[in-house]
Design an enzyme around this catalytic site. Structure first.
Site, PDB file in Angstrom:
ATOM      1  CG  MET A  45      -0.022   0.107   2.694  1.00 28.28           C
ATOM      2  SD  MET A  45      -1.206  -0.280   4.081  1.00 28.28           S
ATOM      3  CE  MET A  45       0.016  -0.090   5.358  1.00 28.28           C
ATOM      4  CE  LYS A  46       3.689   2.185   5.178  1.00 30.73           C
ATOM      5  NZ  LYS A  46       2.727   3.112   6.170  1.00 30.73           N
ATOM      6  CG  ASP A  47       3.915   0.694  -4.547  1.00 30.01           C
ATOM      7  OD1 ASP A  47       5.103   0.695  -3.722  1.00 30.01           O
ATOM      8  OD2 ASP A  47       3.788  -0.154  -5.271  1.00 30.01           O
ATOM      9  CB  ALA A  50       6.154   5.986  -2.508  1.00 30.68           C
TER      10      ALA A  50
END
Length: 318
Positions: A45-47, A50
């Site tokens: 989910m951090k894409d 970012a």
């Protein structure tokens, strides 16, 4: 829908499926739906955050061509940033604890990032990164920022972290569920995911209940004693209250043990065909418990945070 053709991998971020967990949740009165965030190109989910944090910094003039990007990370945000920086041409340095799984640092290096490993605090155990470990990582990131003059993304304090999920993940969940959501349940690390999604969902329907998942040994957000800050929910629950936390969008708290998280991750793999990490297992374990006592037919939504491919060196699937 995600475009069929992309000018770069950045256009492939988001638009992840929402999958009903009809096998692990069979015979329960409620229905459990899981947002498959491990299907983002960087595997988590951090894409989303970012890309949002970098693009917001560019628009604000805080990040200029040729600048070095720096971030403290448990791995997933760093992987997302390494991917974004590779496309945009920024050198990237990831500062992370030696306690995080080695696959994460290997992926970071493969994406062209420089990895600065920080030893764990005294008594630290690989796979169990504590708030003390995180403090050492943050200290080293601050030192590097001063030494290099790099742009420090600072996800733990960056409002674009919440905005990324408010603007994308929450809107996708709402549309995919056609607004029929009774509960949202998720862990808290930086609190970007929970705060962003819960805020957006409650704006659309204040009756949606948003519950936090915490390790049984470190329920700090619930105001209970921390008996052991070491747990397997990597990237979350550092036994401290994060700066982005908004208690007003939280309706309740539910705890899971390491054993529950591990067993549920294994069930997701063998019964649902979903290879995910410890924290996703913790989320679904909490949702399963909730499904046993909430109203029949209720819809519970949770997050499959990252891919189990990042944990093959650990005991998760052994």
């Amino acid at each position: 829908m995600s475009p069929i053709k992309c000018s770069s991998v950045l256009e492939a971020i988001g638009h992840t499926p929402l999958i009903e967990l009809g096998r692990v949740g069979r015979d329960l009165p409620a229905r459990i739906w899981a947002k498959a965030e491990f299907m983002n190109p960087g595997g988590s989910m951090k894409d989303r955050i970012a890309l949002k944090m970098i693009e917001d910094a560019e628009q604000a003039g805080k990040l200029k061509p040729g600048d070095t990007v720096l971030e403290e990370t448990s791995g997933n945000t760093g992987i997302g940033l390494a991917m974004v920086c590779a496309i945009k041409g920024y050198p990237f340095i990831a500062v992370m604890s030696e306690g995080n799984s080695p696959e994460r640092r290997q992926i970071l290096k493969a994406l062209g990032a420089k990895v600065e490993l920080v030893p764990q605090a005294e008594g630290g155990k690989p796979g169990q990164v504590t708030g003390d470990d995180l403090a050492l990582v943050e200290k080293r990131a601050g030192e590097l920022q001063q030494e290099l003059g790099a742009f420090w993304v600072n996800q733990f304090h960056n409002p674009s972290n919440c905005a990324g999920h408010y603007e994308t993940t929450a809107q996708e969940i709402w549309e995919q569920m056609e607004g029929r959501i009774d509960y949202f349940v998720d862990v808290v690390g930086t609190s970007g995911t929970f705060t962003g999604i819960a805020t957006a969902l409650k704006e659309k329907d204040p009756k949606i209940q948003c519950w936090v998942v915490e390790p049984a040994s470190a329920p700090v957000l619930a105001g209970k004693p921390v008996t052991n800050p070491k747990h397997v929910l990597q990237g979350s629950s550092y036994a401290k209250i994060p700066a982005l936390w908004k208690p007003e969008v939280c309706d309740g708290y539910i705890t899971v043990t390491d054993g529950e998280a591990i067993r549920t991750s294994r069930r997701l793999a063998s019964e649902e065909g979903l290879l995910v990490g410890y924290t996703a297992g913790g989320n679904v374990a909490a949702a399963l418990r909730m499904a046993g006592w909430c109203d029949p037919g209720a819809n519970i939504v949770t997050i499959l945070c990252d891919s189990g491919m990042k944990y093959l060196s650990t005991d998760l699937f052994k």
